[in-house]
Motif scaffolding. Sequence first.
Motif, mmCIF file in Angstrom:
data_model
loop_
_atom_site.group_PDB
_atom_site.id
_atom_site.type_symbol
_atom_site.label_atom_id
_atom_site.label_comp_id
_atom_site.label_asym_id
_atom_site.label_seq_id
_atom_site.Cartn_x
_atom_site.Cartn_y
_atom_site.Cartn_z
ATOM 1 N N UNK A 294 28.322 -4.947 5.520
ATOM 2 C CA UNK A 294 28.620 -5.273 6.916
ATOM 3 C C UNK A 294 30.113 -5.259 7.227
ATOM 4 N N UNK A 295 30.912 -4.771 6.301
ATOM 5 C CA UNK A 295 32.354 -4.702 6.509
ATOM 6 C C UNK A 295 32.663 -3.594 7.517
ATOM 7 N N UNK A 296 33.044 -3.903 8.736
ATOM 8 C CA UNK A 296 33.268 -2.866 9.752
ATOM 9 C C UNK A 296 34.451 -1.970 9.429
ATOM 10 N N UNK A 297 35.332 -2.433 8.547
ATOM 11 C CA UNK A 297 36.490 -1.615 8.192
ATOM 12 C C UNK A 297 36.110 -0.494 7.229
ATOM 13 N N UNK A 298 34.948 -0.603 6.591
ATOM 14 C CA UNK A 298 34.562 0.399 5.606
ATOM 15 C C UNK A 298 33.248 1.083 5.948
ATOM 16 N N UNK A 299 32.347 0.357 6.573
ATOM 17 C CA UNK A 299 31.008 0.874 6.838
ATOM 18 C C UNK A 299 31.028 1.662 8.145
ATOM 19 N N UNK A 300 31.152 2.984 8.056
ATOM 20 C CA UNK A 300 31.297 3.831 9.231
ATOM 21 C C UNK A 300 30.012 4.603 9.504
ATOM 22 N N UNK A 301 29.713 4.830 10.780
ATOM 23 C CA UNK A 301 28.516 5.575 11.161
ATOM 24 C C UNK A 301 28.834 6.723 12.114
ATOM 25 N N UNK A 302 30.122 6.989 12.329
ATOM 26 C CA UNK A 302 30.537 8.118 13.155
ATOM 27 C C UNK A 302 31.332 9.104 12.309
ATOM 28 N N UNK A 303 31.431 10.331 12.784
ATOM 29 C CA UNK A 303 32.200 11.349 12.078
ATOM 30 C C UNK A 303 33.695 11.124 12.268
ATOM 31 N N UNK A 304 34.475 11.692 11.351
ATOM 32 C CA UNK A 304 35.935 11.541 11.377
ATOM 33 C C UNK A 304 36.538 12.908 11.658
ATOM 34 N N UNK A 305 37.070 13.085 12.871
ATOM 35 C CA UNK A 305 37.591 14.376 13.317
ATOM 36 C C UNK A 305 38.981 14.188 13.901
ATOM 37 N N UNK A 306 39.932 14.912 13.341
ATOM 38 C CA UNK A 306 41.310 14.890 13.837
ATOM 39 C C UNK A 306 41.881 13.477 13.903
ATOM 40 N N UNK A 307 41.574 12.684 12.889
ATOM 41 C CA UNK A 307 42.116 11.331 12.802
ATOM 42 C C UNK A 307 41.433 10.314 13.680
ATOM 43 N N UNK A 308 40.293 10.676 14.296
ATOM 44 C CA UNK A 308 39.569 9.760 15.188
ATOM 45 C C UNK A 308 38.106 9.663 14.765
ATOM 46 N N UNK A 309 37.479 8.530 15.111
ATOM 47 C CA UNK A 309 36.053 8.350 14.851
ATOM 48 C C UNK A 309 35.279 8.822 16.072
ATOM 49 N N UNK A 310 34.381 9.791 15.852
ATOM 50 C CA UNK A 310 33.725 10.501 16.943
ATOM 51 C C UNK A 310 32.212 10.399 16.793
ATOM 52 N N UNK A 311 31.530 10.039 17.872
ATOM 53 C CA UNK A 311 30.072 9.959 17.875
ATOM 54 C C UNK A 311 29.445 11.210 18.437
ATOM 55 N N UNK A 312 28.122 11.186 18.565
ATOM 56 C CA UNK A 312 27.395 12.324 19.117
ATOM 57 C C UNK A 312 26.272 11.856 20.018
ATOM 58 N N UNK A 313 25.531 12.808 20.552
ATOM 59 C CA UNK A 313 24.442 12.484 21.483
ATOM 60 C C UNK A 313 23.161 12.096 20.753
ATOM 61 N N UNK A 314 23.090 12.395 19.462
ATOM 62 C CA UNK A 314 21.894 12.074 18.676
ATOM 63 C C UNK A 314 22.315 11.316 17.425
ATOM 64 N N UNK A 315 21.322 10.842 16.679
ATOM 65 C CA UNK A 315 21.613 10.137 15.428
ATOM 66 C C UNK A 315 20.469 10.347 14.455
ATOM 67 N N UNK A 316 20.702 9.996 13.207
ATOM 68 C CA UNK A 316 19.663 10.086 12.182
ATOM 69 C C UNK A 316 19.764 8.855 11.284
ATOM 70 N N UNK A 317 18.626 8.496 10.701
ATOM 71 C CA UNK A 317 18.556 7.291 9.878
ATOM 72 C C UNK A 317 18.949 7.588 8.441
#
Length: 489
Positions: free
Chosen positions: A8-31
Amino acid sequence: MDLSNRLNDPALFKTQSYINGEWVGGDASFAVDNPANRQTLAEVSDVGEAGAKAAVTAAAEGFRVWRKTSPFERTRVLLKWLELIQEHTDDLATLITAEMGKPWREAKGEIAYGAGFVEWSAHEAARIHGETLPVPAPGARGWTIRQPVGVVSCITPWNFPAAMITRKAAPALAAGCSLVIKPAPETPLTALALAELADRAGFPKGTFNVICGDAAKLGPVMTGSPDVRMIGFTGSTEVGKLLMRQAADGIKRVALELGGNAPFIVMDDADLDAAATGVAQAKFRSGGQTCVSPNRIIVQDSVADAFIERLEAKISAVKAGDGFDTESDIGPLIHDEAVERVDALVKQAVSGGARIVVGGQPLADELGGSFYAPTLIDGGSFDLEIARSEIFGPVASVYRAKDEEQILGLANDTPYGLAAYLYTRDMGRVHRMSEGLDYGMIGVNAPMVGSASTPFGGVKESGIGREGGKWGVEEFTELKYVLLAGVNS
């Protein structure tokens, strides 16, 4: 083990992609599920084709900066990444065990193994150099330069979610390349954590990108974009062939570490106890889900019964269970489909005349996840599917053979050629058989063949190129020749 703090550490547990130094989401997701209990760990954003294009564009811009960065500065940033990886070993191992299933202590070993490639490559950055060459023209001088190949698409598997990234990313970054990394959908969390640590280490924007999503949408961008100059892939031979065909249109470089069908050869003069221990170590690492896992254990007739007796004792002691249980020796397979495939191979082997000595059944009812019993099979035909393809599960299958000639023939009778193992105390045999085996790596009286300082890779349909050592860094460079005329005119 209590996962709540680490997972549950938000500093390490990421669920978005890392693009050009930023955390980027999308319109869909997968489990992303834990194969030990089938519980969902996270919903990870799928960035789709648009995200893949953005990552490649960012990598192209990042390459323009990173390629001009001093090799000593590249070393400094890579060593900072190494320091952060080592500092967060427990966190990264927890993610690996949660999403892939391997025992936590083994996951910690993977982090150490993967970190070794970062350390080695960091120091190789300042050792990339060319040569001065003799040339036929009077008064002229010739020399070579090694320069980074450019943007590299890295597609990595689920069985080593950390090490298969560092084994590609570290040498590419050391050479001055930029990266777009696509982890397997089963294990994206470890990759995203490595991206977080890379961000903290200070890689320039666009240099290090990790994208998650559907391979059918991301893959064509990663292989087809003219900005991508190289594709690095670890995975099945079938997918490797597809990527190679896609790379052909742009004449892109490929480095492919593909499937294996490793023979483990035990000769009549071998130390049988050491050989049985070697099989247990090599076969059951990651639950048998490694490309260098022994697939066909070929034993000389005269010692086969004695060897099987020793191996039976070793395998009977292997305990399957949740990777966070300190008493577990192996964890689950990656999903239920893998269990079904392994079970089908075992059943076919039995119908073909093989005998189950230990195990031979799924353990879902007992353990509640994608588990298969540690298994030993004796006999059966070499024409069976279990002998012709990767098992990718905790099944050791033993075959008997007469002499060196027959053993070499059986060992080489496969389109694969990644790793092979040979146990013998006869030095003449060591030379004859290691030279006769059509494999890229041979472990003689040794159950492990990979390290950061040595070349890793195969021949035939097991791949192209090498990872590790100076060879791993050179894969990500172009060799340029310069001729200077009229020096003494």
